[in-house]
Design an enzyme around this catalytic site. Sequence first.
Site: not given
Ligand code: NAD
Length: 490
Positions: A177, A252, A286, A384
């Site tokens: 997804k 992650e 990230c 963050e």
């Molecule tokens: P997010 O957590 O809001 O969303 C990430 C994904 O999770 C999306 O596909 C979203 O639709 C899904 N999601 C949201 N709520 C959910 C639920 N209840 N159940 C299942 N899926 C759900 O994150 P974002 O704002 O899209 O991304 C930014 C974040 O990602 C930042 O914190 C960043 O640091 C992190 N990130 C981490 C890495 C790493 O390798 N550590 C890499 C890239 C991004």
Amino acid sequence: MPTWPNQLYIDGTWVDGAEGRTWTVVNPANGSTLAEVALASPADVDRAVRAARQAFDEGPWPRLDPLVRGRMLFRLSEKIRAKIDELALTDTLNVGKPIRDTTGFDIPCAADLFESYAGLPDKIAGKCYGTLPDNVTMQFREPMGVIAAIVPWNFPLTNAAIKLAPILACGNTVVLKPSEVSPLSALMLAELAHEVGIPAGVLNVIHGTGAEAGSALVSHPLVDKITFTGRHQTGVQMLEAAKIGMKGVMLELGGKTPSLVFPDAPIDHVVNGVITGIFYNLGQVCVAGSRLLVHEDLHDDLLERIVAKVQNLRQGDPTDPSNHLGCLATPQHLATVDQFVEGAKLEGARCVQTGTRSSDPRNCFYPPTIFDRVTSQMKIAREEVFGPVLSVLTFRNEEEAVRLANDCDFGLMANLWTADGTRALRIARHLKAGRVAINGGGALRPNVPVFGYKLSGIGAELGYEEAAHEYMNSKAVIYSLGTEKSPWPE
Ligand code: NAD
């Protein structure tokens, strides 16, 4: 303009969502509509998981000759390379990343990942334990099952490839997804996977919201493991979902990378490293180097040079290859970043670099912003931001530098700048971070695992040994060669 698939890819076919709903995908640079994409409901998620389950339990993929599986992944990498321009333009239009970055990094990196992991399947080995002379004990590794992969929008295709390359190499089936913000390149990837002949049900791509499709996917009882990249708050929900059926989880999550700069550091190199570290992809990374910890003797000189150079960065139309900076991914995210900036001013941080904001609410351009005189108690230094905002703090000695660096709930990465190699390694050992880059570098490599301390995650992404550990089950088989009966119950 590329043509984008706008349906869900389930069991090797393109289908509309069961409820016929769609979602408008928007270009954040100008607010225009890019596509209307089918939106998955829980019924679609159930279909996708069942397809993946059947493909795993009965289909050829987990049982294929590993070389054949690897060859398909290699062909997928070639397909991606052949479409670099279309895929790069797609992610640029979809999330506002500069085309120089999507062409130069995002898409080639996605191709590299499949190319690299194409070589893994026939290298996965088990173990044999030396126990007793009349006993042979083996450890087999077997594909794990159905993996639910959920990714964010900051590197749309790359994030998908980081999950899919090892998952597929290890012989699993998967329901991916992508973020609801950025589904287009993941759907294009499904088209390419179809073209190379990855069997039906092995890769399913469903587009939907986190709250509805995401949560239905991770709580589905037929899923064996959740692999998630995103915010730590959402990560907590993954742990909750994992309770259903006691699924495996790999998380992650976010970061708050410190960059520690000592007076003997190569200053021009540091200036470029700090600027790239925080302003590349407008800080929506990230590992963004959002905390600059500089020795007090170097503070004025370094800050002056950084500000001067930041003022020369070109920000504008993300499709223009001459621009270094594009825009943020959504208006909602822009509002969050802006709240952090306004909050930092109220907390007493000194804004030494910003720019004029567009008055057009349809675009998401946000200027590179630098705060000096930040303290580690301020929200801007602890949470963050995920935006183009640099916080500058000073230290007097090595102990204080390490203490400030570790005074944070995240531990994804740290940057270290010094000419003293012994000091560099000494500090690296004391930093609570899953990755430490000394004097630059630190870019993602397919063979190097990504670890996270503290709130930054659980488990490891990439790395061949680590991937096999995350995405395969292990089984011990104990074979007695002895012929004597056990004395009990005689
Ligand atoms: P997010 O957590 O809001 O969303 C990430 C994904 O999770 C999306 O596909 C979203 O639709 C899904 N999601 C949201 N709520 C959910 C639920 N209840 N159940 C299942 N899926 C759900 O994150 P974002 O704002 O899209 O991304 C930014 C974040 O990602 C930042 O914190 C960043 O640091 C992190 N990130 C981490 C890495 C790493 O390798 N550590 C890499 C890239 C991004």
